[in-house]
Design a protein around this motif. Structure first.
Motif, mmCIF file in Angstrom:
data_model
loop_
_atom_site.group_PDB
_atom_site.id
_atom_site.type_symbol
_atom_site.label_atom_id
_atom_site.label_comp_id
_atom_site.label_asym_id
_atom_site.label_seq_id
_atom_site.Cartn_x
_atom_site.Cartn_y
_atom_site.Cartn_z
ATOM 1 N N LYS A 249 0.859 -1.180 0.000
ATOM 2 C CA LYS A 249 0.000 0.000 0.000
ATOM 3 C C LYS A 249 0.898 1.234 0.000
ATOM 4 C CE LYS A 249 -4.358 -1.541 0.469
ATOM 5 N NZ LYS A 249 -4.155 -2.954 0.380
ATOM 6 N N ALA A 250 0.702 2.094 -0.988
ATOM 7 C CA ALA A 250 1.484 3.324 -1.048
ATOM 8 C C ALA A 250 1.070 4.253 0.084
ATOM 9 C CB ALA A 250 1.259 4.006 -2.400
ATOM 10 N N ALA A 251 2.032 5.024 0.577
ATOM 11 C CA ALA A 251 1.690 6.061 1.550
ATOM 12 C C ALA A 251 0.788 7.078 0.864
ATOM 13 C CB ALA A 251 2.965 6.723 2.060
ATOM 14 N N LEU A 252 -0.329 7.389 1.484
ATOM 15 C CA LEU A 252 -1.333 8.243 0.845
ATOM 16 C C LEU A 252 -1.116 9.698 1.231
ATOM 17 C CD1 LEU A 252 -3.940 8.516 -0.821
ATOM 18 C CD2 LEU A 252 -5.222 8.192 1.306
ATOM 19 N N GLN A 253 -0.961 10.554 0.231
ATOM 20 C CA GLN A 253 -0.911 11.998 0.444
ATOM 21 C C GLN A 253 -2.288 12.580 0.142
ATOM 22 O OE1 GLN A 253 1.563 14.602 1.445
ATOM 23 N NE2 GLN A 253 -0.539 15.320 1.622
ATOM 24 N N LEU A 254 -2.932 13.110 1.159
ATOM 25 C CA LEU A 254 -4.230 13.743 0.964
ATOM 26 C C LEU A 254 -4.039 15.153 0.439
ATOM 27 C CD1 LEU A 254 -6.140 12.616 4.181
ATOM 28 C CD2 LEU A 254 -6.481 11.792 1.846
ATOM 29 N N LEU A 255 -4.932 15.560 -0.458
ATOM 30 C CA LEU A 255 -4.872 16.863 -1.100
ATOM 31 C C LEU A 255 -6.219 17.550 -0.993
ATOM 32 C CD1 LEU A 255 -3.138 15.646 -4.388
ATOM 33 C CD2 LEU A 255 -2.002 16.776 -2.473
ATOM 34 N N SER A 256 -6.202 18.864 -1.035
ATOM 35 C CA SER A 256 -7.434 19.647 -1.047
ATOM 36 C C SER A 256 -7.446 20.532 -2.288
ATOM 37 C CB SER A 256 -7.536 20.524 0.210
ATOM 38 O OG SER A 256 -8.660 21.385 0.120
ATOM 39 N N LEU A 257 -8.543 20.461 -3.017
ATOM 40 C CA LEU A 257 -8.738 21.296 -4.206
ATOM 41 C C LEU A 257 -10.076 21.992 -4.025
ATOM 42 C CD1 LEU A 257 -7.472 21.955 -6.991
ATOM 43 C CD2 LEU A 257 -8.891 20.132 -7.939
ATOM 44 N N SER A 258 -10.038 23.229 -3.523
ATOM 45 C CA SER A 258 -11.281 23.866 -3.123
ATOM 46 C C SER A 258 -11.369 25.346 -3.477
ATOM 47 C CB SER A 258 -11.475 23.716 -1.605
ATOM 48 O OG SER A 258 -10.381 24.293 -0.903
ATOM 49 N N ARG A 259 -10.326 25.904 -4.108
ATOM 50 C CA ARG A 259 -10.316 27.334 -4.389
ATOM 51 C C ARG A 259 -9.976 27.586 -5.850
ATOM 52 N NH1 ARG A 259 -7.536 26.251 0.109
ATOM 53 N NH2 ARG A 259 -5.515 26.447 -0.928
ATOM 54 N N HIS A 260 -10.633 28.560 -6.447
ATOM 55 C CA HIS A 260 -10.366 28.879 -7.849
ATOM 56 C C HIS A 260 -8.932 29.372 -8.037
ATOM 57 C CE1 HIS A 260 -14.413 28.209 -9.330
ATOM 58 N NE2 HIS A 260 -14.883 28.879 -8.295
ATOM 59 N N GLY A 261 -8.350 29.938 -6.972
ATOM 60 C CA GLY A 261 -6.979 30.423 -7.062
ATOM 61 C C GLY A 261 -5.953 29.325 -7.228
ATOM 62 N N GLN A 262 -6.365 28.069 -7.075
ATOM 63 C CA GLN A 262 -5.435 26.956 -7.269
ATOM 64 C C GLN A 262 -5.251 26.606 -8.746
ATOM 65 O OE1 GLN A 262 -7.728 24.611 -4.234
ATOM 66 N NE2 GLN A 262 -5.696 23.941 -3.587
ATOM 67 N N GLY A 263 -6.011 27.260 -9.613
ATOM 68 C CA GLY A 263 -5.889 27.025 -11.046
ATOM 69 C C GLY A 263 -5.449 28.284 -11.776
ATOM 70 N N ILE A 264 -4.882 28.083 -12.955
ATOM 71 C CA ILE A 264 -4.567 29.183 -13.870
ATOM 72 C C ILE A 264 -5.442 29.002 -15.097
ATOM 73 C CG2 ILE A 264 -2.786 30.248 -15.311
ATOM 74 C CD1 ILE A 264 -0.714 29.328 -13.285
ATOM 75 N N TYR A 265 -6.117 30.067 -15.504
ATOM 76 C CA TYR A 265 -7.090 30.005 -16.588
ATOM 77 C C TYR A 265 -6.643 30.889 -17.748
ATOM 78 C CZ TYR A 265 -9.933 27.789 -13.019
ATOM 79 O OH TYR A 265 -10.382 26.935 -12.051
ATOM 80 N N ALA A 266 -6.940 30.429 -18.952
ATOM 81 C CA ALA A 266 -6.542 31.183 -20.142
ATOM 82 C C ALA A 266 -7.245 32.534 -20.175
ATOM 83 C CB ALA A 266 -6.874 30.384 -21.394
ATOM 84 N N PRO A 267 -6.491 33.632 -20.353
ATOM 85 C CA PRO A 267 -7.119 34.948 -20.401
ATOM 86 C C PRO A 267 -7.684 35.298 -21.777
ATOM 87 C CG PRO A 267 -4.742 35.179 -20.549
ATOM 88 C CD PRO A 267 -5.021 33.711 -20.383
ATOM 89 N N ARG A 268 -7.286 34.564 -22.810
ATOM 90 C CA ARG A 268 -7.673 34.858 -24.197
ATOM 91 C C ARG A 268 -7.242 33.663 -25.046
ATOM 92 N NH1 ARG A 268 -3.386 37.314 -22.410
ATOM 93 N NH2 ARG A 268 -1.383 36.878 -23.417
ATOM 94 N N ARG A 269 -7.502 33.687 -26.335
ATOM 95 C CA ARG A 269 -7.008 32.653 -27.234
ATOM 96 C C ARG A 269 -5.487 32.607 -27.175
ATOM 97 N NH1 ARG A 269 -7.966 30.562 -32.545
ATOM 98 N NH2 ARG A 269 -6.499 28.827 -32.747
ATOM 99 N N GLY A 270 -4.929 31.401 -27.086
ATOM 100 C CA GLY A 270 -3.481 31.264 -27.039
ATOM 101 C C GLY A 270 -3.052 29.810 -27.051
ATOM 102 N N TRP A 271 -1.756 29.570 -26.868
ATOM 103 C CA TRP A 271 -1.179 28.229 -26.929
ATOM 104 C C TRP A 271 -0.336 28.019 -25.674
ATOM 105 C CZ3 TRP A 271 -2.619 31.211 -30.869
ATOM 106 C CH2 TRP A 271 -3.308 30.617 -31.935
ATOM 107 N N PHE A 272 -0.712 27.002 -24.889
ATOM 108 C CA PHE A 272 -0.134 26.800 -23.562
ATOM 109 C C PHE A 272 1.020 25.815 -23.601
ATOM 110 C CE2 PHE A 272 -0.412 24.417 -19.398
ATOM 111 C CZ PHE A 272 0.251 25.395 -18.650
ATOM 112 N N GLU A 273 2.118 26.190 -22.947
ATOM 113 C CA GLU A 273 3.295 25.338 -22.794
ATOM 114 C C GLU A 273 3.568 25.156 -21.304
ATOM 115 O OE1 GLU A 273 8.150 25.477 -23.509
ATOM 116 O OE2 GLU A 273 6.885 27.121 -24.241
ATOM 117 N N PRO A 274 3.300 23.967 -20.729
ATOM 118 C CA PRO A 274 3.564 23.785 -19.295
ATOM 119 C C PRO A 274 5.054 23.731 -19.013
ATOM 120 C CG PRO A 274 2.856 21.722 -20.284
ATOM 121 C CD PRO A 274 2.731 22.767 -21.352
ATOM 122 N N ALA A 275 5.411 24.191 -17.813
ATOM 123 C CA ALA A 275 6.812 24.185 -17.402
ATOM 124 C C ALA A 275 7.109 23.136 -16.341
ATOM 125 C CB ALA A 275 7.205 25.571 -16.865
ATOM 126 N N VAL A 276 6.089 22.479 -15.814
ATOM 127 C CA VAL A 276 6.270 21.510 -14.733
ATOM 128 C C VAL A 276 5.483 20.244 -15.045
ATOM 129 C CG1 VAL A 276 6.765 23.188 -12.920
ATOM 130 C CG2 VAL A 276 4.396 22.610 -13.440
#
Length: 336
Positions: A249-276
């Protein structure tokens, strides 16, 4: 004859029942057409009961394929209690390889509590929340990132006010064997399957088991292990039905995803390149990626930075993005 949902399930009968949930829906090609959603119900005496469903979104395949396989392997003599399987819940979306139903545009996971006289998606949601969910102790709704998102493999529950149910949900989520799990906080009126499960008095479990509109050996193995572990933890079976017995059994890391600030949203038409990469630990202010404008090649790419720290849980797979698209998300590590 033109509304509602029709089925022939005998909820008290032992044995194996296979059939369809039928939703009448008149279309141009066929005025008396019925949407036929396959189900399997296997019952062997008294005991725990679970509803396993996939295809809530049609382009999420790990659950659809593994539950189809499970249907072929379930035998009443080898279980204790009841297992109901819906491998393609939003069947029109599954057949169209789309997130939402092509008949009514319905996103099943935003349609609860539904409407018995509404669109096909609304009628299905009403039947699930008011007729099917309340007959099961546990609901497992299997998701993935679909065609547009890559997602860190993880399990999921909704935060519950009732402490005993919340603790039981956490215990079962741990038993599924994922290394990451997150707790959503969408509130008691959430239009999701997990909100519906809570209102029905059931324990709701879910998760993101892959992504990209495809499957991989790793995502299929993760899904099989989670299903097997859950069935064993509930005492419905003694040995795995989809994989091999894995005592680790893997050690379980619990996470919370509850705020809009945890995401980045496209401000306009464009092309996204992740860095991580998925699973990376980041801090507020760290570089998340770059946003390019192929219509204005004279402009430099825009650096995007995380507003909050945490673990990168998902990012957009399609490089081409429109205003409002979620580009990347981080979840907050928590302890209970």
């Amino acid at each position: 004859m033109h509304t509602g949902l029709i089925h022939s399930i005998d909820f008290s009968a032992d044995g194996r029942q296979a059939g369809h949930l039928s939703i009448p829906y008149s279309i141009d090609r066929s005025p008396y057409y019925q949407i036929k959603i396959p189900y399997l119900r296997v019952k062997n005496g008294e005991g725990p009961s679970i509803l396993l469903m996939a295809g809530n979104h049609g382009d999420e395949y790990e659950g659809e394929l593994q539950l189809g396989r499970l249907m072929r392997r379930l035998d009443p003599s080898t279980i204790k209690g009841t297992v109901t399987v819906l491998p393609a819940a939003n069947l029109p979306a599954v057949m169209a390889a789309r997130r939402c139903s092509p008949f009514d545009g319905g996103n099943l996971n935003r349609a609860f509590p539904g409407d018995p006289a509404g669109t096909p998606t609304a009628r299905l949601a009403h039947f699930l929340e008011h007729e099917l969910f309340p007959r099961h102790d546990v609901i497992l709704d299997i998701h993935s990132g679909g065609t547009s998102m890559a997602h860190l493999p993880c399990t999921l529950i909704e935060r519950q006010k009732e402490s005993a149910r919340f603790e039981r949900a956490i215990s079962l989520m741990r038993a599924m064997g994922a290394s990451h799990a997150f707790i959503a906080d969408n509130g008691p009126a959430a239009p999701t399957s997990m909100g519906a499960a809570a209102r029905a008095g059931s324990i709701g479990l879910s998760g993101e088991f892959g992504g990209g509109g495809t499957v991989s050996p790793a995502s299929m193995a993760f899904t099989a292990k989670a299903i097997d572990n859950l069935l064993i933890a509930l005492g419905i079976v003694d040995t795995p039905l989809l994989g091999t017995l894995d005592a680790t059994k893997a050690a379980l890391q619990l996470l919370s995803l509850s705020r809009h600030g945890q995401g980045i949203y496209a401000p306009r038409r464009g092309w996204f390149e992740p860095a991580v990469e998925l699973g990376a630990h980041v801090k507020a202010g760290d570089l998340a990626g770059w946003y390019h404008d192929l219509e204005r090649l004279d402009l430099p790419e825009e650096a995007l930075h995380f507003a909050e720290g945490g673990i990168v849980i998902s990012h957009r797979l399609h490089c081409d993005s429109q205003a409002g698209d979620c580009l990347i998300q981080v979840a907050e590590p928590i302890d209970l």
